[in-house]
Motif scaffolding. Structure first.
Motif, PDB file in Angstrom:
ATOM      1  N   THR A 157      13.441   5.455 -13.609  1.00 32.29           N
ATOM      2  CA  THR A 157      13.326   4.803 -14.933  1.00 32.29           C
ATOM      3  C   THR A 157      14.407   3.742 -15.121  1.00 32.29           C
ATOM      4  N   LYS A 158      15.606   4.004 -14.600  1.00 32.51           N
ATOM      5  CA  LYS A 158      16.692   3.033 -14.800  1.00 32.51           C
ATOM      6  C   LYS A 158      16.480   1.788 -13.926  1.00 32.51           C
ATOM      7  N   ALA A 159      15.947   1.979 -12.715  1.00 36.92           N
ATOM      8  CA  ALA A 159      15.605   0.831 -11.875  1.00 36.92           C
ATOM      9  C   ALA A 159      14.552  -0.021 -12.597  1.00 36.92           C
ATOM     10  N   ALA A 160      13.615   0.663 -13.246  1.00 35.42           N
ATOM     11  CA  ALA A 160      12.575  -0.056 -13.991  1.00 35.42           C
ATOM     12  C   ALA A 160      13.184  -0.817 -15.174  1.00 35.42           C
ATOM     13  N   ILE A 161      14.159  -0.221 -15.823  1.00 31.11           N
ATOM     14  CA  ILE A 161      14.823  -0.902 -16.942  1.00 31.11           C
ATOM     15  C   ILE A 161      15.509  -2.183 -16.449  1.00 31.11           C
ATOM     16  N   HIS A 162      16.095  -2.128 -15.266  1.00 28.93           N
ATOM     17  CA  HIS A 162      16.749  -3.332 -14.727  1.00 28.93           C
ATOM     18  C   HIS A 162      15.709  -4.419 -14.454  1.00 28.93           C
ATOM     19  N   PHE A 163      14.579  -4.018 -13.923  1.00 35.38           N
ATOM     20  CA  PHE A 163      13.527  -5.011 -13.650  1.00 35.38           C
ATOM     21  C   PHE A 163      12.938  -5.534 -14.953  1.00 35.38           C
ATOM     22  N   LYS A 166      15.098  -8.312 -16.456  1.00 37.42           N
ATOM     23  CA  LYS A 166      14.863  -9.644 -15.870  1.00 37.42           C
ATOM     24  C   LYS A 166      13.501 -10.190 -16.302  1.00 37.42           C
ATOM     25  N   SER A 167      12.509  -9.303 -16.358  1.00 42.14           N
ATOM     26  CA  SER A 167      11.156  -9.744 -16.704  1.00 42.14           C
ATOM     27  C   SER A 167      11.052 -10.218 -18.148  1.00 42.14           C
ATOM     28  N   LEU A 168      11.848  -9.622 -19.036  1.00 42.88           N
ATOM     29  CA  LEU A 168      11.747  -9.971 -20.458  1.00 42.88           C
ATOM     30  C   LEU A 168      12.393 -11.312 -20.799  1.00 42.88           C
ATOM     31  N   VAL A 169      13.214 -11.821 -19.907  1.00 41.09           N
ATOM     32  CA  VAL A 169      13.880 -13.111 -20.178  1.00 41.09           C
ATOM     33  C   VAL A 169      12.844 -14.157 -20.579  1.00 41.09           C
ATOM     34  N   LYS A 170      11.744 -14.182 -19.827  1.00 40.80           N
ATOM     35  CA  LYS A 170      10.662 -15.140 -20.082  1.00 40.80           C
ATOM     36  C   LYS A 170      10.054 -14.933 -21.475  1.00 40.80           C
ATOM     37  N   GLU A 171       9.922 -13.671 -21.862  1.00 38.94           N
ATOM     38  CA  GLU A 171       9.280 -13.351 -23.140  1.00 38.94           C
ATOM     39  C   GLU A 171      10.160 -13.755 -24.335  1.00 38.94           C
ATOM     40  N   PHE A 172      11.459 -13.830 -24.099  1.00 37.89           N
ATOM     41  CA  PHE A 172      12.383 -14.163 -25.198  1.00 37.89           C
ATOM     42  C   PHE A 172      12.861 -15.606 -25.132  1.00 37.89           C
ATOM     43  N   GLU A 173      12.434 -16.317 -24.110  1.00 39.60           N
ATOM     44  CA  GLU A 173      12.893 -17.702 -23.895  1.00 39.60           C
ATOM     45  C   GLU A 173      12.631 -18.617 -25.099  1.00 39.60           C
ATOM     46  N   PRO A 174      11.452 -18.516 -25.749  1.00 38.86           N
ATOM     47  CA  PRO A 174      11.177 -19.468 -26.833  1.00 38.86           C
ATOM     48  C   PRO A 174      12.203 -19.427 -27.963  1.00 38.86           C
ATOM     49  N   LYS A 175      12.832 -18.269 -28.192  1.00 38.11           N
ATOM     50  CA  LYS A 175      13.818 -18.185 -29.274  1.00 38.11           C
ATOM     51  C   LYS A 175      15.254 -18.197 -28.751  1.00 38.11           C
ATOM     52  N   GLY A 176      15.408 -18.476 -27.470  1.00 38.39           N
ATOM     53  CA  GLY A 176      16.763 -18.530 -26.916  1.00 38.39           C
ATOM     54  C   GLY A 176      17.504 -17.213 -27.024  1.00 38.39           C
ATOM     55  N   VAL A 179      18.581 -11.475 -22.661  1.00 42.20           N
ATOM     56  CA  VAL A 179      18.243 -10.080 -22.357  1.00 42.20           C
ATOM     57  C   VAL A 179      19.059  -9.645 -21.137  1.00 42.20           C
ATOM     58  N   ASN A 180      19.892  -8.643 -21.328  1.00 41.77           N
ATOM     59  CA  ASN A 180      20.751  -8.174 -20.244  1.00 41.77           C
ATOM     60  C   ASN A 180      20.788  -6.654 -20.222  1.00 41.77           C
ATOM     61  N   ALA A 181      21.338  -6.110 -19.143  1.00 41.47           N
ATOM     62  CA  ALA A 181      21.526  -4.655 -19.055  1.00 41.47           C
ATOM     63  C   ALA A 181      22.905  -4.361 -18.493  1.00 41.47           C
ATOM     64  N   ILE A 182      23.439  -3.212 -18.885  1.00 43.69           N
ATOM     65  CA  ILE A 182      24.628  -2.709 -18.217  1.00 43.69           C
ATOM     66  C   ILE A 182      24.197  -1.537 -17.347  1.00 43.69           C
ATOM     67  N   ALA A 183      24.885  -1.387 -16.213  1.00 39.56           N
ATOM     68  CA  ALA A 183      24.524  -0.316 -15.279  1.00 39.56           C
ATOM     69  C   ALA A 183      25.773   0.516 -14.982  1.00 39.56           C
ATOM     70  N   PRO A 184      26.074   1.470 -15.889  1.00 39.81           N
ATOM     71  CA  PRO A 184      27.280   2.278 -15.685  1.00 39.81           C
ATOM     72  C   PRO A 184      27.113   3.301 -14.566  1.00 39.81           C
ATOM     73  N   GLY A 185      28.239   3.616 -13.907  1.00 37.78           N
ATOM     74  CA  GLY A 185      28.268   4.737 -12.962  1.00 37.78           C
ATOM     75  C   GLY A 185      28.512   6.011 -13.746  1.00 37.78           C
ATOM     76  N   ASN A 232      22.149 -14.098 -19.067  1.00 39.36           N
ATOM     77  CA  ASN A 232      20.739 -13.862 -19.364  1.00 39.36           C
ATOM     78  C   ASN A 232      20.055 -13.329 -18.115  1.00 39.36           C
ATOM     79  N   GLY A 233      19.398 -12.188 -18.244  1.00 38.56           N
ATOM     80  CA  GLY A 233      18.725 -11.582 -17.088  1.00 38.56           C
ATOM     81  C   GLY A 233      19.695 -10.898 -16.143  1.00 38.56           C
ATOM     82  N   SER A 234      20.903 -10.597 -16.629  1.00 39.75           N
ATOM     83  CA  SER A 234      21.915  -9.977 -15.763  1.00 39.75           C
ATOM     84  C   SER A 234      21.925  -8.456 -15.923  1.00 39.75           C
ATOM     85  N   VAL A 235      22.172  -7.795 -14.811  1.00 37.45           N
ATOM     86  CA  VAL A 235      22.394  -6.344 -14.817  1.00 37.45           C
ATOM     87  C   VAL A 235      23.830  -6.146 -14.336  1.00 37.45           C
TER      88      VAL A 235
END
Ligand SMILES: NC(=O)c1ccc[n+]([C@@H]2O[C@H](COP(=O)([O-])OP(=O)(O)OC[C@H]3O[C@@H](n4cnc5c(N)ncnc54)[C@H](OP(=O)(O)O)[C@@H]3O)[C@@H](O)[C@H]2O)c1
Length: 245
Positions: A157-163, A166-176, A179-185, A232-235
């Motif tokens: 599920t967390k790998a999917a959240i990372h993907f 990145k995938s949502l960047v396009k969906e939010f582009e029109p409003k600038g 979309v990012n994620a943090i990946a804690p150990g 933007n689009g960073s994990v």
């Protein structure tokens, strides 16, 4: 117009740390909507711990994010109480200690729903409320970067959240909106309350800094990501050098 933040699972651990950091940096007119799923007592402890002069800026809302219907009810309630969102932090998440061979479809589905499916639809529902230049942040996990996790479903599920991030960047582009994620150990939160000293020692041996991270260290990074206008689009990993030596 005050800045409005929505954060799920904000009464404990990492989410609470992020909520506290945002509150500490907030202006008087800012508001933070903090959700939790079940634990009323913990929610009350969180509310009581807030600085007196800032208490009215925090609105606690109960919503079980393993349920699409409860998430939708939360969204409807939020629409009544807020006219915009600046920062959206999708943080609530769960795991299991069950072994792969013991998985039942129901438990798999509950974890996938909580960690992935419900957040996907919550973000979709709240997107129209987000302002130009807003920011979405997911709490992913280093367990979604490296297949070390003892919980297969959690890592997936967390790998999917990372993907998704990145995938949502396009969906939010029109409003600038970024979309990012943090990946804690391994971060010291109530999540690890059942862990034995032997288990801590075993994990610490694998971390170059030989300790779990603190909630404050993660919250500071989350805040930096949320307030950075060009990420933007960073994990972003934060794991003290796990498995690097
Ligand atoms: N701690 C770590 O080492 C670590 C490492 C990497 C990533 N993470 C991620 O960080 C996030 C927070 O973890 P944490 O360690 O801070 O855990 P935590 O201390 O157990 O806090 C979890 C928070 O999520 C809420 N929550 C749990 N199930 C929920 C549900 N069904 N609906 C709504 N809210 C729910 C909890 O509220 P209730 O108890 O009231 O339901 C609580 O506020 C998770 O996404 C986790 O995967 C943690």
């Amino acid at each position: 117009m005050g800045k409005i933040t929505v954060i799920t699972g904000g009464t404990s651990g990492i989410g609470r740390g992020i909520a506290e950091k945002i509150l500490a940096e907030s202006a008087k007119e800012d508001r933070i909507f903090v959700t939790y799923g079940h634990d009323e007592k913990k929610a009350a402890v969180f509310r009581d711990s807030l600085p007196e002069e800032k208490k009215s800026q925090v609105i606690l809302m109960k919503a079980d994010m393993s349920s699409y219907n409860e998430m939708m009810a939360f969204v409807e309630e939020l629409k009544k109480r807020a006219d915009h969102i600046d920062w959206l932090v999708s943080n609530a998440g769960i795991s299991t200690y069950a072994k792969y061979e013991d998985y039942g479809f129901e438990e798999w589905t509950r974890i996938v729903n909580t960690n992935l499916s419900v957040p996907v639809f919550m973000v979709k529902e709240l997107r129209p409320m987000m302002v130009e230049g807003g920011s979405v942040l997911f709490t992913g996990s280093y367990a979604g970067q490296q297949a070390y996790s003892s919980s297969l479903v959690y890592g997936v599920t967390k790998a999917a959240i990372h993907f998704l991030t990145k995938s949502l960047v396009k969906e939010f582009e029109p409003k600038g909106i970024t979309v990012n994620a943090i990946a804690p150990g391994f971060i010291e939160t109530p999540w690890h309350s059942a862990r034995t000293q032997e288990s801590y020692d075993r994990i610490n041996r694998k971390i170059a800094l030989h300790r779990f991270g603190t909630v404050e260290e993660v919250a500071d990074m989350a805040y930096a990501v949320l307030s950075n206008g060009y990420m933007n689009g960073s994990v972003v990993d934060i794991h003290g050098g796990y498995d690097y030596f």
